[in-house]
Every structure is written in C-alpha cells, then in structure tokens.
Design a protein around this motif. Structure first.
Motif, short mmCIF file in Angstrom:
data_model
loop_
_atom_site.label_atom_id
_atom_site.label_comp_id
_atom_site.label_asym_id
_atom_site.label_seq_id
_atom_site.Cartn_x
_atom_site.Cartn_y
_atom_site.Cartn_z
N UNK A 192 0.85 -1.19 0.00
CA UNK A 192 0.00 0.00 0.00
C UNK A 192 0.89 1.24 0.00
N UNK A 193 0.26 2.40 -0.18
CA UNK A 193 1.02 3.64 -0.12
C UNK A 193 1.64 3.83 1.25
N UNK A 194 0.94 3.37 2.29
CA UNK A 194 1.47 3.49 3.65
C UNK A 194 2.74 2.65 3.79
N UNK A 195 2.75 1.45 3.20
CA UNK A 195 3.94 0.58 3.27
C UNK A 195 5.15 1.25 2.65
N UNK A 196 4.93 2.04 1.61
CA UNK A 196 6.03 2.63 0.84
C UNK A 196 6.61 3.88 1.48
N UNK A 197 5.90 4.44 2.42
CA UNK A 197 6.36 5.68 3.05
C UNK A 197 7.74 5.51 3.67
N UNK A 226 7.64 13.19 -2.29
CA UNK A 226 8.24 12.15 -1.45
C UNK A 226 9.38 12.71 -0.61
N UNK A 227 9.58 12.13 0.58
CA UNK A 227 10.67 12.58 1.46
C UNK A 227 12.03 12.27 0.85
N UNK A 228 12.12 11.16 0.12
CA UNK A 228 13.37 10.77 -0.54
C UNK A 228 13.06 10.47 -2.01
N UNK A 229 13.77 11.13 -2.90
CA UNK A 229 13.50 10.94 -4.32
C UNK A 229 14.79 10.84 -5.11
N UNK A 230 14.80 9.93 -6.07
CA UNK A 230 15.94 9.74 -6.96
C UNK A 230 15.43 9.85 -8.39
N UNK A 231 16.04 10.71 -9.19
CA UNK A 231 15.64 10.87 -10.59
C UNK A 231 16.73 10.32 -11.51
N UNK A 232 16.32 9.56 -12.50
CA UNK A 232 17.25 9.00 -13.49
C UNK A 232 16.71 9.30 -14.88
N UNK A 233 17.54 9.07 -15.90
CA UNK A 233 17.05 9.35 -17.25
C UNK A 233 17.21 8.17 -18.21
#
Length: 321
Positions: A192-197, A226-233
């Motif tokens: 769930x979204x809660x699990x992913x937090x 999101x509190x932690x985010x990683x962007x890739x291309x």
C-alpha cells in the motif's frame, strides 16, 4: 549560381591558375573565366586577383571556397548514395518510439532477427510519453508505444485527439511497484502507499514544464512530494538503482527474462486500478507491412511478459512458503 561554377572556382584554387584548371577540366580558359566572372557579378564579390604567378584568392574568395567545397562534397555524397540505391532493391523502413518498456525492445530485437529481411532502415527510441506522441505526430515514428492509467487517460485522449492520433489497446495489467529481491517489503503479497512511506522513490526525470500526466510511473497522491526521491534518465540506470538500494518505482510491473531484471521483483499495489498498454498511430494513416509485423511481435512480447511476471510471482510465493 550552379554546381558547375562552384567546381570551376574550387579547381582554380587547387591548380593555382585558370589555365591549369582549364586543361585539367578539358575546357577553354575563356569559358572558365566567363563562368567565374558571372558568378562574381551575381554574388557581388571578387574571388581572386590575377598575376604572372597565377591567382591569389581574396579574403572573400577564401571564405567562399569553404562553402563551395562543402556543397560539392554533399552533392557527391548524394549522387553516390542514391545512385547506388537506384540499382538496388528498395529498403523497408520502420521507426518506433516508445516509453521505456522491455517488451518493446524484445519485439524490436525479434523483428531484426528475420532471416528473410532484405535491405532495411529501422530505428527505435526510448523516450518520455510526450516525446513519443511528438515523434508520431511529426512523422519521426510510425508507431508509438505508451501506457495509460485511469488518472491520466482522459487528458491523454484529448491530447491525442487534438493531434489526430489514435490509441490501440494491447493489454490491461495491475499497477505494481518494482523493488529488489532483498527489499524489506519483498515478502509482502501486495503493498500500500502506507507501506512505501519512507523508502526512496525512483522516477524518470521530465523536462521542465512537461505535465505530470505524461510520467511513466503510476501516479499516487503520496508520491507528489516524497521525502526521498531519486531521478534518473535511462532504464539501465533505473534498474541498477533499484537492484542495489531500497528504492522503489511504480508502473506496469512487467518484467522479462533479460539480465537487467534478475535482481528485481514486482509487487501489486493494493486497491489501484489497471494500466492500459497500447500503441498509437496517425488516425488516417496506413501502416506499413513492417509496422504490422512489429505490432504482432509487440502483442506477443507483452503477453509473454505478463505470463513471465505472473510465473515469477508464483515462484517467489512458493519460495517463501
């Protein structure tokens, strides 16, 4: 201005005199001089000055030589390229633009393995959805492969309709999250979204100003900030980040037998609506035979990916029992 005049000017520069250029080209000196003088009058410049030692190019003449030589090289390339093509069997063409999906790559690779393929020019591009749509609309691609969700399809359909493009559905799958096999959530049958937090969210970067509806990931409210985010291309970077961190991303959940997915598993997102996988093309356009063949292979590999993903989940479930 003619290519013949350009040839005369360039040849004079190589030979150092009009007389030597005329002899090399088997022409009269007066004929070359007249042609060059007419070109000078047309352009309003003087190419060179004559002396007992030959010719000396002016600054304008030296600059012109660079352009003239380049144009003559391009002319020669075109004549060689299409002169050879005229005597050969016609080449088949296919351009595909796709979001970053392994089943598109698998379909394209199988297309290339056709033992009866003659001369062809094929291309495939992995880009964001907005670029896929632009490619098909601007005729850079005959086929575009995209996925739609319940949250995005209305806006995307309006956008496609405004550009006379049509979406054709291939399959519908449940949205999932991608994580590494050793991820703390890996044993769950669904998340769930809660699990992913709290876990890092990995997504493909988008150009500034591009609407979130064009994102490749499955949109969720909790992922807006999101509190932690990683962007890739790139897809390869995405797979490596997911394979060696506790990061996750969202999407169709489909995986293949290719080596990049050996460390990855997918978990269903609880209580989320389906994702529609399909392709787009011009509404009134007629598809080439190669495009039709590619679409057969695309459907084949989408269904194969669905089966493989399901079997991998069943095997994973049996491992944990």
């Amino acid at each position: 201005m003619t290519f013949q005049q350009l040839t005369y000017v360039v040849e004079v520069s190589k030979c150092g005199s009009i007389n030597k250029a005329a002899n090399k080209l088997f022409l009269s000196q007066s004929g070359i001089s007249t042609a060059i003088r007419e070109l000078e009058e047309e352009l309003g410049i003087q190419f060179f000055v004559r002396s007992n030692r030959g010719v000396e190019f002016t600054p304008d003449g030296r600059e012109f030589l660079g352009y003239a030589a380049s144009l003559l090289e391009q002319k020669q390339w075109i004549e060689t390229r299409y002169g050879e093509a005229r005597n050969a069997a016609p080449a088949t063409h296919l351009s595909v633009s796709s979001q970053r999906y392994p089943f598109t790559e698998d379909a394209f690779i199988e297309l290339l393995q056709d033992p009866e393929a003659g001369r062809y020019q094929f291309s495939v591009r992995e880009v964001d959805m907005d670029a896929v749509i632009d490619d098909v609309y601007d005729h850079r691609a005959e086929i575009g492969v995209i996925c739609l969700t319940e949250l995005t399809e209305k806006m995307i359909f309006r956008f496609l309709d405004s550009r006379a493009l049509v979406f054709h559905e291939v399959a519908v799958v449940d949205p999932c999250v991608y994580v590494r096999r050793e991820h703390p959530l890996a044993e769950k049958p669904a998340v769930t979204e809660v699990d992913l937090a709290g876990y890092p969210y990995v997504s493909f970067e988008r150009e500034q100003g591009v609407a979130v509806d064009f994102s490749e990931e499955y949109r969720m409210m909790s992922l807006k900030k999101p509190a932690k985010q990683i962007r890739v291309n790139s897809r390869s970077t995405m797979l490596r980040v997911l394979s060696y961190t506790d990061g996750f991303t969202t999407g169709s959940g489909l995986i293949t037998q290719s080596s990049g997915y050996r460390k990855i598993i997918t978990l269903p997102l609880a209580e989320k609506s389906g994702i529609r996988i399909g392709w787009i093309a011009l509404k009134n356009g007629k598809l080439s035979a190669q495009a039709e063949r590619f679409l057969e292979l695309l459907k084949k590999h989408v269904l194969a990916s669905i089966r493989f993903t399901h079997e991998a989940r069943q095997f994973r479930k049996e491992e944990t029992l």
